[in-house]
Each structure stands twice: as C-alpha cells, then as structure tokens.
Design an enzyme around this catalytic site. Structure first.
Site, PDB file in Angstrom:
ATOM      1  CD  GLU A 258      -8.063   6.435  21.113  1.00  0.00           C
ATOM      2  OE1 GLU A 258      -8.901   7.404  21.105  1.00  0.00           O
ATOM      3  OE2 GLU A 258      -8.027   5.839  20.241  1.00  0.00           O
ATOM      4  CG  HIS A 281      -9.283   8.857  17.661  1.00  0.00           C
ATOM      5  ND1 HIS A 281      -9.855   7.916  18.528  1.00  0.00           N
ATOM      6  CD2 HIS A 281      -9.888   8.768  16.651  1.00  0.00           C
ATOM      7  CE1 HIS A 281     -10.910   7.489  18.010  1.00  0.00           C
ATOM      8  NE2 HIS A 281     -10.955   8.098  16.727  1.00  0.00           N
TER       9      HIS A 281
END
Length: 398
Positions: A258, A281
């Site tokens: 990420e 997220h």
C-alpha cells in the site's frame, strides 16, 4: 513525560493526554525506519497507526520507550516479541472501529450484487446501463464470515437484519449471535456461501491462506470481500478467478503493498476489472471510529504511564493494581526465571520498607510486577532492583 503521535491521529487523543499533564507532539505522516529513532529520542511513548513500522532494528534503537500505542486494530506493524523483551508495552484499539468496518462490508455486498460500481462509472461517462441482468437482491443469499471476532460478529448481526443466511468459521470456538451458524471447516463455509468476507488478523497461519484452491471452492458467481489484511489473499489467483468469471466480483480494502501516503501512486493488478471495488484501506476511516479510537487508546496510554496498568496490553501480562494513597508505586519488568520476586522483595525488606500492595503476572518470556511501598530512599531501591541481572526495566510512577 513526552508523547509523540504520528499519522494524523485524531486530535481528541492529543487533547486528552495534554489534559492529563503530558507534553504531546502531533505529526501527520509515517516516518521511515531511518528517521524514526532520531524522532523518538526525546519521547517516552509513541502513538502510531498502520503505516509506521516498528521493526526490531527500530526498537533496538528506541529501547528507552515505555509504550507504543496503535490507534487501530492491527499490531502487525510492530515486532511484538522484541518490544516485549525490551519491556515496551503495546496497546491497540480492538473495538472502536468495528461498526465502521461492518457497515462498509454490508454496503459493498449491495454494491457488488447490483453492479453499482460499473453502472456508476458508465453513468459518469454518459452510458445508460439500465438493465436487471446480473443484478440481485442480497436478501435470502448466504454470507460466509471467516473470523468471528469483534468485526465478524458485527457483520453477522447486520447481515441477518438484511435477510441473509449467515455462516461463520473461526479457529476458536465462538458463540453464534442471532441465527448465525458455525461450520466445521473453511472449505464447508466456502461451498455454502454466495458472499465470503474475511476478518482475520495477520499471522503465519493466515498469510497467503486464500489461494486458487480456496477460490475454486467458492460457488461459481459468488463474491469475495477482504477488509482484514492485504497479505491474506494471493492477488494473482484472485485476478484469475475474476477473469474466468468464477467469481462475479470482489471488494478489496487492504493490499499486500500500500502507498505510504496519499501522494504516492497506487497500483494493483485488480485495477480495471469488472465489478471490482477497490478502496484505500478505509474500513475504519470514519470520523466516528477515529474519534472513538483516539479516546480508547489515549486512556490506555495514560493509565499505563500513570499507574502501570497493563490491562489491554497485547504483549505484556495484564496487571491492574488499585492505587494506594501516599504510597510510592514502582513498576518492574524482568525476565521470567525463578527467584526474581524473592530478590526484589529481599531488596525491599533490606531497605526497611513494607509492601502496601503487589501484583505479579508472568508469561513465558517476562514477568510484570507492580508494587506500592513507603520508603525514604526510593532512588537507592530502584538502583538495586535495576542492577538485578534479570531486570529489563524499573521505573517509579510519578
């Protein structure tokens, strides 16, 4: 005592801790492993979220820390065993964002079943996709929940209200809520479910646990939702299951890699796929959840630093000794070997002090001891206890 809060932790935490007499600094980003030790040098405790990596090397260079507090559910960004060996207490927020994540999962189920993501994109392009083909209600369908903890059980309650038949699988025995049914294996759950949602922590057992085998056991035309950890699913296998139309769609909120910040470009093999929802997220990223997390973790941090209470610590034995008025409270963390308590009590006795209250709890690695005494020369006692070869950390609660 000084505390550093990273990654734009909700300001309610800073406000609360300052009201308790701490000096608090707030930063908006996740420092690199190279930057962290220098930043932490002047602080006794730090608050982080999911991006800041407290590796063994970082911890070794920051061994003066008393506590690391995760303003999130997960603690896999910290080397918990190394933190324990250094006597650094780690806290998290296991409850505060459960509702936010559960609501996102239910919303994604509806969006997937109605193909809303693709139809929304088409509408923005001027393409009018008015059709019932491939669009379904979720009422009457079956939901399989893998991991029936705080979030999984919340999803269960909401899903039942939507009219879904709920099944769950957990490696630990869990009490079903409502009409949910526990199944004996993950394979059985996959074969029963029109929707599968994952709510497991990142462990050796869960890392890479969802492969082409597990995907092949899911019903043809079913949907997969992952709002747990990015390491759980093998993404290449998920891509193939989508390309072959074995899965009708998926929603993914967490990824193996990420971006470190909103400025970094996000890339995934899932981009551009039909009926695939990708979110950055944000399962627990609601104002309500962040406020609640800020409050929950700040209180844990304050109680630990001010009273030695390790209740809710994820890597220390849990100890909570009532405060004795006018007594001096001392905290000791030591290696769990025979005879340490006797040595400490011997030192207290030689100092001519009575123990007003004492609580020791141990695990396989360490012992966590909190005790209250009346003593004139506390510095001498602290030094004698600290000099024990088994001692890791000894401090006076002030």
């Amino acid at each position: 005592m000084k505390i550093l809060l990273l990654e734009s932790i909700h300001t309610v935490a800073k406000t609360y801790l300052e009201e308790q007499g701490f000096e608090v600094s707030l930063l908006s980003y996740a420092p690199s492993a190279e930057e962290l030790p220098g930043l932490l040098a002047d602080y006794q405790a730090v608050g982080i979220r999911s991006k800041t990596k407290m590796t063994a090397e970082v911890l070794a260079n920051s061994s003066h820390l008393l506590s690391i507090c995760c303003f999130c559910i997960g603690t896999n960004q910290i080397d918990l065993l190394e933190a324990k060996k250094l006597g650094i207490a780690v806290f998290n927020a296991p409850h505060s964002n459960t509702r936010s994540v559960a609501e996102l999962v239910l919303a994604e189920m509806v969006v997937l079943a109605r193909q809303i993501g693709d139809r929304n994109t088409n509408a923005h392009k001027g393409i009018w996709t008015k059709s019932a083909t491939g669009a379904n209600e979720i009422r009457g369908k079956s939901l399989g929940i893998i991991g029936y903890g705080h979030i999984g059980s919340q999803v269960s309650i909401l899903a039942e209200a939507f009219g879904l038949n709920v099944y769950f699988y957990d490696i630990n025995k869990k009490l079903p809520l409502g009409n949910a049914k526990s199944v004996g294996s993950m394979d059985e759950l996959l074969s029963l479910s029109d929707f599968v949602t994952l709510h497991v922590p990142e462990t050796e057992q869960t890392t890479g646990m969802f492969t082409k085998r597990e995907l092949s056991l899911m019903k043809k035309g079913s949907y997969l939702i992952n709002a747990s950890r990015g390491s759980v699913i093998i993404i290449d296998d998920l891509v193939k299951a989508l390309d072959t139309k074995h899965l009708a769609g998926c929603a993914v909120d967490v990824f193996p890699k990420e971006p470190a910040s909103n400025e970094e470009l996000f890339k995934s093999e899932l981009q551009g796929k039909t009926n695939v929802i990708l979110t950055p997220h944000i399962g627990g990223s609601t104002e309500e959840a962040q406020l609640s997390i800020g409050q929950e973790v700040a209180v844990s941090m304050e109680r630990f630093l001010k009273t030695g209470s390790s209740v809710a610590a994820v890597n220390l034995p849990n100890v909570d000794l009532p405060i004795k008025n006018e007594a001096i409270r001392i905290v000791n963390i030591h290696r769990n070997v025979p005879g340490v308590l006797g040595k400490i009590n011997g030192a207290i006795s030689k100092a001519g002090s009575n123990i007003e209250g004492q609580y020791l709890s141990t695990d396989e690695h360490i012992g966590y001891l909190v005790f209250d005494v009346h003593i004139n020369d506390v510095d001498s006692l602290i030094q004698k206890i600290s000099d024990l070869e088994e001692s890791i950390l000894t401090r006076v609660i002030e």
